[in-house]
Design a protein around this motif. Sequence first.
Motif, mmCIF file in Angstrom:
data_model
loop_
_atom_site.group_PDB
_atom_site.id
_atom_site.type_symbol
_atom_site.label_atom_id
_atom_site.label_comp_id
_atom_site.label_asym_id
_atom_site.label_seq_id
_atom_site.Cartn_x
_atom_site.Cartn_y
_atom_site.Cartn_z
ATOM 1 N N ALA A 204 0.837 -1.205 0.000
ATOM 2 C CA ALA A 204 0.000 0.000 0.000
ATOM 3 C C ALA A 204 0.870 1.252 0.000
ATOM 4 O O ALA A 204 0.551 2.237 -0.673
ATOM 5 C CB ALA A 204 -0.920 -0.012 1.220
ATOM 6 N N CYS A 205 1.966 1.223 0.750
ATOM 7 C CA CYS A 205 2.870 2.372 0.783
ATOM 8 C C CYS A 205 3.473 2.632 -0.593
ATOM 9 O O CYS A 205 3.635 3.785 -1.000
ATOM 10 C CB CYS A 205 3.969 2.130 1.818
ATOM 11 S SG CYS A 205 5.065 3.544 2.097
ATOM 12 N N ALA A 206 3.783 1.557 -1.313
ATOM 13 C CA ALA A 206 4.321 1.717 -2.669
ATOM 14 C C ALA A 206 3.266 2.297 -3.609
ATOM 15 O O ALA A 206 3.597 3.082 -4.514
ATOM 16 C CB ALA A 206 4.831 0.377 -3.195
ATOM 17 N N LEU A 230 12.010 7.128 0.743
ATOM 18 C CA LEU A 230 12.193 5.773 0.222
ATOM 19 C C LEU A 230 12.369 4.735 1.328
ATOM 20 O O LEU A 230 11.987 3.575 1.165
ATOM 21 C CB LEU A 230 13.396 5.722 -0.731
ATOM 22 C CG LEU A 230 13.139 6.193 -2.163
ATOM 23 C CD1 LEU A 230 14.457 6.341 -2.917
ATOM 24 C CD2 LEU A 230 12.217 5.222 -2.898
ATOM 25 N N ASP A 231 12.956 5.144 2.472
ATOM 26 C CA ASP A 231 13.140 4.157 3.540
ATOM 27 C C ASP A 231 11.794 3.669 4.076
ATOM 28 O O ASP A 231 11.670 2.526 4.534
ATOM 29 C CB ASP A 231 14.030 4.670 4.674
ATOM 30 C CG ASP A 231 13.876 6.144 4.981
ATOM 31 O OD1 ASP A 231 13.061 6.813 4.338
ATOM 32 O OD2 ASP A 231 14.590 6.619 5.884
ATOM 33 N N SER A 252 12.673 -1.525 -2.669
ATOM 34 C CA SER A 252 13.353 -2.009 -1.468
ATOM 35 C C SER A 252 14.857 -1.785 -1.563
ATOM 36 O O SER A 252 15.498 -1.413 -0.570
ATOM 37 C CB SER A 252 13.069 -3.500 -1.257
ATOM 38 O OG SER A 252 11.719 -3.719 -0.963
ATOM 39 N N TYR A 253 15.410 -2.010 -2.732
ATOM 40 C CA TYR A 253 16.850 -1.835 -2.935
ATOM 41 C C TYR A 253 17.275 -0.409 -2.583
ATOM 42 O O TYR A 253 18.220 -0.190 -1.813
ATOM 43 C CB TYR A 253 17.195 -2.150 -4.395
ATOM 44 C CG TYR A 253 18.645 -1.998 -4.761
ATOM 45 C CD1 TYR A 253 19.520 -3.074 -4.692
ATOM 46 C CD2 TYR A 253 19.151 -0.770 -5.207
ATOM 47 C CE1 TYR A 253 20.856 -2.942 -5.045
ATOM 48 C CE2 TYR A 253 20.486 -0.625 -5.548
ATOM 49 C CZ TYR A 253 21.334 -1.707 -5.470
ATOM 50 O OH TYR A 253 22.661 -1.565 -5.811
ATOM 51 N N PHE A 254 16.539 0.562 -3.108
ATOM 52 C CA PHE A 254 16.912 1.958 -2.857
ATOM 53 C C PHE A 254 16.453 2.425 -1.475
ATOM 54 O O PHE A 254 17.092 3.277 -0.866
ATOM 55 C CB PHE A 254 16.357 2.851 -3.967
ATOM 56 C CG PHE A 254 17.082 2.670 -5.264
ATOM 57 C CD1 PHE A 254 18.333 3.247 -5.460
ATOM 58 C CD2 PHE A 254 16.549 1.888 -6.274
ATOM 59 C CE1 PHE A 254 19.028 3.063 -6.648
ATOM 60 C CE2 PHE A 254 17.233 1.697 -7.462
ATOM 61 C CZ PHE A 254 18.480 2.280 -7.650
ATOM 62 N N LYS A 258 18.960 3.878 1.422
ATOM 63 C CA LYS A 258 18.747 5.120 2.169
ATOM 64 C C LYS A 258 18.782 4.868 3.677
ATOM 65 O O LYS A 258 19.338 5.657 4.443
ATOM 66 C CB LYS A 258 17.415 5.770 1.780
ATOM 67 C CG LYS A 258 17.226 7.141 2.413
ATOM 68 C CD LYS A 258 15.996 7.842 1.906
ATOM 69 C CE LYS A 258 15.897 9.245 2.490
ATOM 70 N NZ LYS A 258 15.842 9.260 3.958
ATOM 71 N N ILE A 259 18.183 3.762 4.116
ATOM 72 C CA ILE A 259 18.214 3.421 5.547
ATOM 73 C C ILE A 259 19.651 3.322 6.044
ATOM 74 O O ILE A 259 19.979 3.754 7.154
ATOM 75 C CB ILE A 259 17.459 2.096 5.798
ATOM 76 C CG1 ILE A 259 15.946 2.320 5.686
ATOM 77 C CG2 ILE A 259 17.807 1.514 7.171
ATOM 78 C CD1 ILE A 259 15.125 1.052 5.763
ATOM 79 N N ASN A 260 20.525 2.752 5.223
ATOM 80 C CA ASN A 260 21.902 2.520 5.650
ATOM 81 C C ASN A 260 22.816 3.720 5.452
ATOM 82 O O ASN A 260 23.927 3.744 6.003
ATOM 83 C CB ASN A 260 22.474 1.303 4.912
ATOM 84 C CG ASN A 260 21.930 -0.003 5.450
ATOM 85 O OD1 ASN A 260 22.255 -0.409 6.557
ATOM 86 N ND2 ASN A 260 21.077 -0.665 4.684
ATOM 87 N N ILE A 261 22.359 4.714 4.690
ATOM 88 C CA ILE A 261 23.207 5.888 4.444
ATOM 89 C C ILE A 261 22.637 7.153 5.080
ATOM 90 O O ILE A 261 23.337 7.893 5.776
ATOM 91 C CB ILE A 261 23.394 6.105 2.916
ATOM 92 C CG1 ILE A 261 24.147 4.925 2.308
ATOM 93 C CG2 ILE A 261 24.139 7.411 2.648
ATOM 94 C CD1 ILE A 261 24.241 4.979 0.793
ATOM 95 N N ASP A 262 21.348 7.401 4.859
ATOM 96 C CA ASP A 262 20.756 8.664 5.311
ATOM 97 C C ASP A 262 19.293 8.455 5.697
ATOM 98 O O ASP A 262 18.388 8.951 5.026
ATOM 99 C CB ASP A 262 20.879 9.709 4.192
ATOM 100 C CG ASP A 262 20.336 11.067 4.607
ATOM 101 O OD1 ASP A 262 20.374 11.371 5.813
ATOM 102 O OD2 ASP A 262 19.857 11.816 3.730
#
Length: 575
Positions: A204-206, A230-231, A252-254, A258-262
């Motif tokens: 649903a979020c997508a 995107l996270d 999910s990839y992007f 983002k979760i792991n960088i910013d």
Amino acid sequence: MQPKRWLFENLPSDEQISSLSKEINVSNVPATLLLQRGVSDFESAKAFFRPSLSHLHSPFLMKGMDTAIDRLKEAIQNQEKILVYGDYDVDGITSVAIIYGFLKKIYGDVTDEKNVQFYIPNRNTEGYGITKEGLAFAKNEGIKLIICLDCGVKANEEIQQAKEWGIDFIVCDHHLPDEELPVSFAMLNPKQKGCNYPFKDLSACAIGYKFLQGFCIRTGTSERNLHYYLDLIALSIAADLVPMVGENRILSYFGLEKINIDPLPGVKALLNLIHGYGKKIGVREIVFSVAPRLNAAGRIDNAYNSLNLLLASSEQEANELARTLNQKNDERRNIEQIMMLEIDEILKKSNSKRKTNVLFNKKWHKGLVGIAAAKCVEKTYLPTVILTHSESENGDLAVGSARSISDFDIYKAVESCSDLLIQFGGHKFASGMSMPIENVEKFQERFENVVTKNLEKEQLIPPVRVDMEIDFSAINQKMFAIIKQMSPFGPQNMRPVFVARNVQLFSPKIIKETHLKVQVRQGTSLFSAISFGKASFFNQINTKSRYDIAFLISENHFRDKSYLQLEIRDILRVD
């Protein structure tokens, strides 16, 4: 250990394996795995290993998109009051956060503080979907447009009532619609009839993201403003267990990147409490650590703590909300532990010949029956319904959740009891329901009879799905590096499971009382292995015997060094 069925995936032909292996310069093992996942040539391999947001389909392919965008533009231009409405689980919370956050971020300077509001129903007092309390809130606040997410596709009566009050609905839902759709102003759901959108399994979020993507394109707004969230999509896709293929895998990839960088401040604060920020986060960590905490607030109280965390703009605010959420999760665990002890006592006394568990206790927590049902399935491997008491205008009700075993459609079984129910819904592996409390015993017997009639004997044996058989000699860092690049993993793109034959097991140890650590040898190849939750197998290991094992390959890090390790899913003695 409980015996299991090993179900092997179909293998590609030798010609296909050889061709792909040469074309993309990989060994036969990763070539086989890729072919099983629909990667058949250089171009599809490039798209698989190098996903791009440019690979996403045009949002305008989705039925209702133009209408939805035009209505949102009109509402903003006319300063109409907008309500962003969502479900109380992770997919619903993240959906509300992305729509509300985007609108406030982009149009905060042209909208009054109360022109954009949000609403999430209370799981315990209102229940799922568009509720009468939610509609009353919208009416009292003078709302003219409701954007509802992760619910609404079956809310025919509620949306009709809203229409009579002069409130329009834009429904963004991914659940399967009925034949008759609600009279919403616009419906965004790839599964509705007549929708030609190529990918049907978005969270649903997508879908909310696609709505905003179309809005950005139509209004000339930079999509970078949207990438900020995107996270949230990665959280929704992982938590809702939608297929990790197509657009879900790209997003999910992007999102994980983002979760792991910013990450958003709220996501970062939660990760700090769980792991300490800096440890790499993947789908597994979201499913087992992040999602339960985001869900905890809605299960035992209300979901606003989780939503406000995801919307937090400062580190201080995020840290305070994350601590509150962690406390809610601890409270949830304590209540759940008591429930499971009571369930264990009932199971000990139950008829061992029954093919289902239908358990009722009026004191069990309404927000935790789904978790309890899932844990009960893990313990017994039987279709399970957990029920508790709820008061309503129509008298005392039993409400609850059903969870299924692999390959058995529990929704159809519940549907066969529909004359005993007031309301029900769900899908193949999970369902929710309510019934008059006096119908519980009738439901227990009817459900048992329906399941017994339709359940094949072999379905009561838990499956282990295996991609392929390999020798230990094929396992090396280069092969594992390619497997890692096949992530993010999830339904329809699971971590590869292998089988190795004629293996020796030795030096077994029990770790943390429940896990088995063991050395495994095949020929001259030796690996360390761990089998989570399999400590009971310790006394059955004979170093002189031979075994077939089903396993995954992982990487263990210790004192700045890393080495390959096997995660054993099942062990079968063969001599």
